[in-house]
Motif scaffolding. Structure first.
Motif, mmCIF file in Angstrom:
data_model
loop_
_atom_site.group_PDB
_atom_site.id
_atom_site.type_symbol
_atom_site.label_atom_id
_atom_site.label_comp_id
_atom_site.label_asym_id
_atom_site.label_seq_id
_atom_site.Cartn_x
_atom_site.Cartn_y
_atom_site.Cartn_z
ATOM 1 N N LEU A 59 36.158 40.608 41.973
ATOM 2 C CA LEU A 59 37.275 39.970 42.668
ATOM 3 C C LEU A 59 38.136 39.133 41.729
ATOM 4 O O LEU A 59 39.362 39.200 41.784
ATOM 5 N N ALA A 60 37.515 38.342 40.883
ATOM 6 C CA ALA A 60 38.289 37.453 40.012
ATOM 7 C C ALA A 60 39.267 38.227 39.152
ATOM 8 O O ALA A 60 40.401 37.788 38.920
ATOM 9 N N GLU A 61 38.840 39.395 38.680
ATOM 10 C CA GLU A 61 39.729 40.205 37.846
ATOM 11 C C GLU A 61 40.862 40.805 38.675
ATOM 12 O O GLU A 61 42.014 40.863 38.225
ATOM 13 N N LEU A 62 40.555 41.260 39.898
ATOM 14 C CA LEU A 62 41.618 41.777 40.771
ATOM 15 C C LEU A 62 42.619 40.682 41.110
ATOM 16 O O LEU A 62 43.824 40.936 41.216
ATOM 17 N N ARG A 63 42.122 39.464 41.262
ATOM 18 C CA ARG A 63 43.002 38.334 41.589
ATOM 19 C C ARG A 63 43.997 38.059 40.472
ATOM 20 O O ARG A 63 45.060 37.486 40.707
ATOM 21 N N SER A 64 43.652 38.443 39.267
ATOM 22 C CA SER A 64 44.541 38.161 38.136
ATOM 23 C C SER A 64 45.663 39.181 38.020
ATOM 24 O O SER A 64 46.575 39.014 37.203
ATOM 25 N N VAL A 65 45.608 40.245 38.831
ATOM 26 C CA VAL A 65 46.638 41.283 38.778
ATOM 27 C C VAL A 65 47.831 40.846 39.630
ATOM 28 O O VAL A 65 47.692 40.567 40.828
ATOM 29 N N ALA A 66 48.994 40.769 39.008
ATOM 30 C CA ALA A 66 50.211 40.372 39.715
ATOM 31 C C ALA A 66 50.878 41.606 40.303
ATOM 32 O O ALA A 66 51.342 42.480 39.573
ATOM 33 N N LEU A 67 50.928 41.679 41.633
ATOM 34 C CA LEU A 67 51.610 42.768 42.317
ATOM 35 C C LEU A 67 53.095 42.436 42.465
ATOM 36 O O LEU A 67 53.497 41.267 42.330
ATOM 37 N N PRO A 68 53.936 43.429 42.751
ATOM 38 C CA PRO A 68 55.370 43.156 42.923
ATOM 39 C C PRO A 68 55.627 42.100 43.997
ATOM 40 O O PRO A 68 54.851 41.935 44.946
ATOM 41 N N GLY A 69 56.736 41.384 43.840
ATOM 42 C CA GLY A 69 57.117 40.372 44.820
ATOM 43 C C GLY A 69 56.326 39.092 44.729
ATOM 44 O O GLY A 69 56.332 38.274 45.654
ATOM 45 N N GLY A 70 55.607 38.912 43.608
ATOM 46 C CA GLY A 70 54.820 37.697 43.440
ATOM 47 C C GLY A 70 53.576 37.657 44.306
ATOM 48 O O GLY A 70 53.044 36.577 44.588
ATOM 49 N N THR A 71 53.104 38.827 44.722
ATOM 50 C CA THR A 71 51.939 38.895 45.594
ATOM 51 C C THR A 71 50.700 39.278 44.788
ATOM 52 O O THR A 71 50.782 39.580 43.610
ATOM 53 N N GLY A 72 49.549 39.247 45.463
ATOM 54 C CA GLY A 72 48.306 39.645 44.838
ATOM 55 C C GLY A 72 47.423 40.352 45.849
ATOM 56 O O GLY A 72 47.789 40.504 47.015
ATOM 57 N N VAL A 73 46.263 40.777 45.403
ATOM 58 C CA VAL A 73 45.316 41.468 46.282
ATOM 59 C C VAL A 73 44.629 40.429 47.174
ATOM 60 O O VAL A 73 43.955 39.529 46.670
ATOM 61 N N PRO A 74 44.765 40.540 48.494
ATOM 62 C CA PRO A 74 44.119 39.560 49.373
ATOM 63 C C PRO A 74 42.721 40.007 49.781
ATOM 64 O O PRO A 74 42.402 41.205 49.787
ATOM 65 N N THR A 75 41.899 39.052 50.136
ATOM 66 C CA THR A 75 40.614 39.378 50.746
ATOM 67 C C THR A 75 40.818 39.635 52.236
ATOM 68 O O THR A 75 41.791 39.157 52.848
ATOM 69 N N LEU A 76 39.904 40.373 52.822
ATOM 70 C CA LEU A 76 39.973 40.590 54.263
ATOM 71 C C LEU A 76 39.813 39.275 55.007
ATOM 72 O O LEU A 76 40.455 39.065 56.042
ATOM 73 N N THR A 77 38.992 38.381 54.493
ATOM 74 C CA THR A 77 38.816 37.078 55.138
ATOM 75 C C THR A 77 40.141 36.341 55.255
ATOM 76 O O THR A 77 40.454 35.747 56.296
ATOM 77 N N GLU A 78 40.949 36.384 54.210
ATOM 78 C CA GLU A 78 42.257 35.721 54.249
ATOM 79 C C GLU A 78 43.153 36.337 55.322
ATOM 80 O O GLU A 78 43.874 35.617 56.043
ATOM 81 N N VAL A 79 43.115 37.654 55.440
ATOM 82 C CA VAL A 79 43.932 38.328 56.454
ATOM 83 C C VAL A 79 43.450 37.987 57.854
ATOM 84 O O VAL A 79 44.253 37.709 58.756
#
Length: 258
Positions: free
Chosen positions: A73-93
């Motif tokens: 997860l920590a590595e996925l969190r470091s990936v910057a997606l377009p629009g200033g977004t990132g990969v969310p966890t299901l818990t956050e959703v």
């Protein structure tokens, strides 16, 4: 009839699908909830991603991004997606949806089932049970999968229902029989099933199953689906369809989408 945004808002010009920004935009547009794709990271955290890797969402092409199941997860969190977004966890959703009192359809990936899907399904069942204990009545979740074994393994885990998604080329009546036999409560049909044979909705309902249909973006077609008795509609344009339901003007839609 409930309306949900497919992967949040996949047609948004700035926010990628399956991100918190996409989910928030859909909910702010007034639809009833969202459908999201769920995968497990290397360290067992459920995150949102339709594909096995992030290449398509990053814009570098399928197969070129970090592989979700092989990345912590920590590595996925470091990936910057377009629009200033990132990969969310299901818990956050789920937490965001709970604030809105919104519905979430969780689709377990990969579609074909197999070990990764079984692992994700086990983690999803555990997460939903934990949330049910800690936050009774907070979540409105349907578990879904194209794979019957995966869908059946989650029957009863969703706080609302459990569904089998029927691929466009599959027989919807046969799929309904199998879903019913495996303890599922819903069948999610492809829109072509209903366009080709509108009576299929009545036949599935007659088996005691609820019917969802996707993907529908046209407000007139959405109304026809409601008239057939469809319980849930999935759309790629939750902003446009949500505002159409509310009787908003195109100028209002542009303001929300922008």
């Amino acid at each position: 009839m409930r309306v949900i945004g497919h992967r949040g808002t996949p047609l948004h010009p700035t926010y990628p699908e399956n991100t918190l920004a996409a989910v928030r935009t859909a909910l702010q547009a007034g639809v009833d909830g969202v459908e999201v794709d769920v995968r497990a990271t290397e360290d067992g955290v459920l995150v949102l991603s339709h594909d096995g890797d992030l290449g398509r969402v990053l814009g570098t092409g399928p197969g070129t991004g970090p592989v979700v199941a092989g990345t912590p997860l920590a590595e996925l969190r470091s990936v910057a997606l377009p629009g200033g977004t990132g990969v969310p966890t299901l818990t956050e959703v789920l937490d965001l949806a709970a604030v809105h009192g919104a519905y979430v359809a969780t689709e377990v990936k990969p579609e074909a089932g197999g070990p990764d899907a079984r692992r994700t399904a086990r983690l999803l069942a555990a997460l939903l049970e934990d949330r049910r204990r800690r936050r009774p009545d907070a979540d409105r979740v349907t578990t879904t999968s194209f794979d019957l074994a995966t869908a059946a393994s989650l029957a009863g885990c969703g706080t609302v229902s459990g569904a089998l998604i029927v691929a466009p080329g599959a027989d919807p009546d046969r799929a309904a029989l199998r879903a019913r036999a495996h303890g599922l409560t819903d069948v999610h049909l492809h829109v072509t099933h209903v366009r080709d044979d509108p009576a299929v909705v009545h036949r599935v309902l007659a088996r005691g199953l609820l019917v969802a249909v996707g993907i529908v973006d046209d407000p007139d077609e959405a109304e026809r689906m409601a008239g057939l008795g469809v319980d849930l509609l999935c759309t790629d344009d939750p902003v446009g369809l949500g505002l159409a339901r509310a009787g908003a003007t195109s100028a209002d839609a542009a303001g929300v989408a922008g």
